[in-house]
Design a protein around this motif. Sequence first.
Motif, PDB file in Angstrom:
ATOM      1  N   LEU A 135      38.890  31.508  49.369  1.00 31.84           N
ATOM      2  CA  LEU A 135      38.867  32.954  50.133  1.00 31.84           C
ATOM      3  C   LEU A 135      38.525  34.000  49.345  1.00 31.84           C
ATOM      4  O   LEU A 135      38.766  33.741  48.173  1.00 31.84           O
ATOM      5  N   ARG A 136      37.880  35.224  49.970  1.00 30.13           N
ATOM      6  CA  ARG A 136      37.593  36.142  49.189  1.00 30.13           C
ATOM      7  C   ARG A 136      38.085  37.468  50.122  1.00 30.13           C
ATOM      8  O   ARG A 136      38.115  37.334  51.339  1.00 30.13           O
ATOM      9  N   TYR A 137      38.556  38.785  49.196  1.00 23.87           N
ATOM     10  CA  TYR A 137      39.082  39.734  50.173  1.00 23.87           C
ATOM     11  C   TYR A 137      38.168  40.887  49.786  1.00 23.87           C
ATOM     12  O   TYR A 137      37.925  41.381  48.703  1.00 23.87           O
ATOM     13  N   LEU A 138      37.821  41.761  50.824  1.00 25.93           N
ATOM     14  CA  LEU A 138      36.796  42.792  50.835  1.00 25.93           C
ATOM     15  C   LEU A 138      37.654  43.803  50.692  1.00 25.93           C
ATOM     16  O   LEU A 138      38.204  44.487  51.548  1.00 25.93           O
ATOM     17  N   VAL A 139      37.590  44.813  49.427  1.00 30.35           N
ATOM     18  CA  VAL A 139      38.417  45.855  48.938  1.00 30.35           C
ATOM     19  C   VAL A 139      37.594  46.902  49.307  1.00 30.35           C
ATOM     20  O   VAL A 139      38.207  48.057  49.692  1.00 30.35           O
ATOM     21  N   GLY A 144      27.342  47.123  49.003  1.00 30.84           N
ATOM     22  CA  GLY A 144      27.466  45.833  49.046  1.00 30.84           C
ATOM     23  C   GLY A 144      28.826  45.109  48.927  1.00 30.84           C
ATOM     24  O   GLY A 144      29.000  43.871  49.070  1.00 30.84           O
ATOM     25  N   GLY A 145      29.911  45.882  48.532  1.00 28.39           N
ATOM     26  CA  GLY A 145      31.153  45.501  48.607  1.00 28.39           C
ATOM     27  C   GLY A 145      31.766  44.767  47.397  1.00 28.39           C
ATOM     28  O   GLY A 145      31.141  44.514  46.488  1.00 28.39           O
ATOM     29  N   ALA A 146      32.964  45.113  47.097  1.00 26.41           N
ATOM     30  CA  ALA A 146      33.663  44.393  45.975  1.00 26.41           C
ATOM     31  C   ALA A 146      34.687  43.330  46.673  1.00 26.41           C
ATOM     32  O   ALA A 146      35.536  43.817  47.349  1.00 26.41           O
ATOM     33  N   TRP A 147      34.712  42.218  46.456  1.00 27.59           N
ATOM     34  CA  TRP A 147      35.321  41.047  47.012  1.00 27.59           C
ATOM     35  C   TRP A 147      36.229  40.570  45.758  1.00 27.59           C
ATOM     36  O   TRP A 147      35.943  40.444  44.715  1.00 27.59           O
ATOM     37  N   LEU A 148      37.469  40.627  46.123  1.00 26.40           N
ATOM     38  CA  LEU A 148      38.426  39.883  45.055  1.00 26.40           C
ATOM     39  C   LEU A 148      38.812  38.542  45.527  1.00 26.40           C
ATOM     40  O   LEU A 148      38.968  38.295  46.643  1.00 26.40           O
ATOM     41  N   PRO A 149      39.364  37.912  44.519  1.00 28.63           N
ATOM     42  CA  PRO A 149      39.833  36.478  44.652  1.00 28.63           C
ATOM     43  C   PRO A 149      41.366  36.140  45.345  1.00 28.63           C
ATOM     44  O   PRO A 149      41.927  35.268  45.532  1.00 28.63           O
TER      45      PRO A 149
END
Length: 178
Positions: A135-139, A144-149
């Motif tokens: 899973l990843r979370y779009l902050v 293009g987005g920054a995705w967190l684990p």
Amino acid sequence: MAHRSGNGFALIEVIVVLTITAILLVGARSIMEAVADGADRLSESAAMADRVANADALLRRLVGQIESATIVPNSVEGDDRQVRIETWCEVPAGWKERCTVELAFTANDCGEAFMASGIPGGPHVLYAGFGTGFLRYLVDPAYGGAWLPEWTQRVTLPHAIGVVLGRDTLILRIGERG
């Protein structure tokens, strides 16, 4: 040489006709078996496509109904293997109620599976047989987005949750804002 009377068939002619008939019947049977196998594969493929479409629709409903305007404390909390969300679930009586749903990767007979628990009807296997998943979370959707684990913020919500299933990624928008 076989001598033939006016109305009869020679033994060799009868054998040739029976041989050709047997070859045709065996060929026809092979063709029918191939058609039946093709129909079975098509039916299995259609059932799999239905399961994937239903899983996609369920996930989009659950994640899309997280309220971004009125944040419930801890309404989204998760890491790269599981996420717990506070959302609205449809109940058998025909309306929606608040529910806590856990979406998680687990091991099963086919390797890894992505499951949903906490919804009416018990735990559901949404996807299986995809290799590895996370899973990843779009902050931040800008540039293009920054995705967190992981997502442990209690004040804000991610804009979306990305479900990576092997080589495929399903992006689930949260509420009205994604």
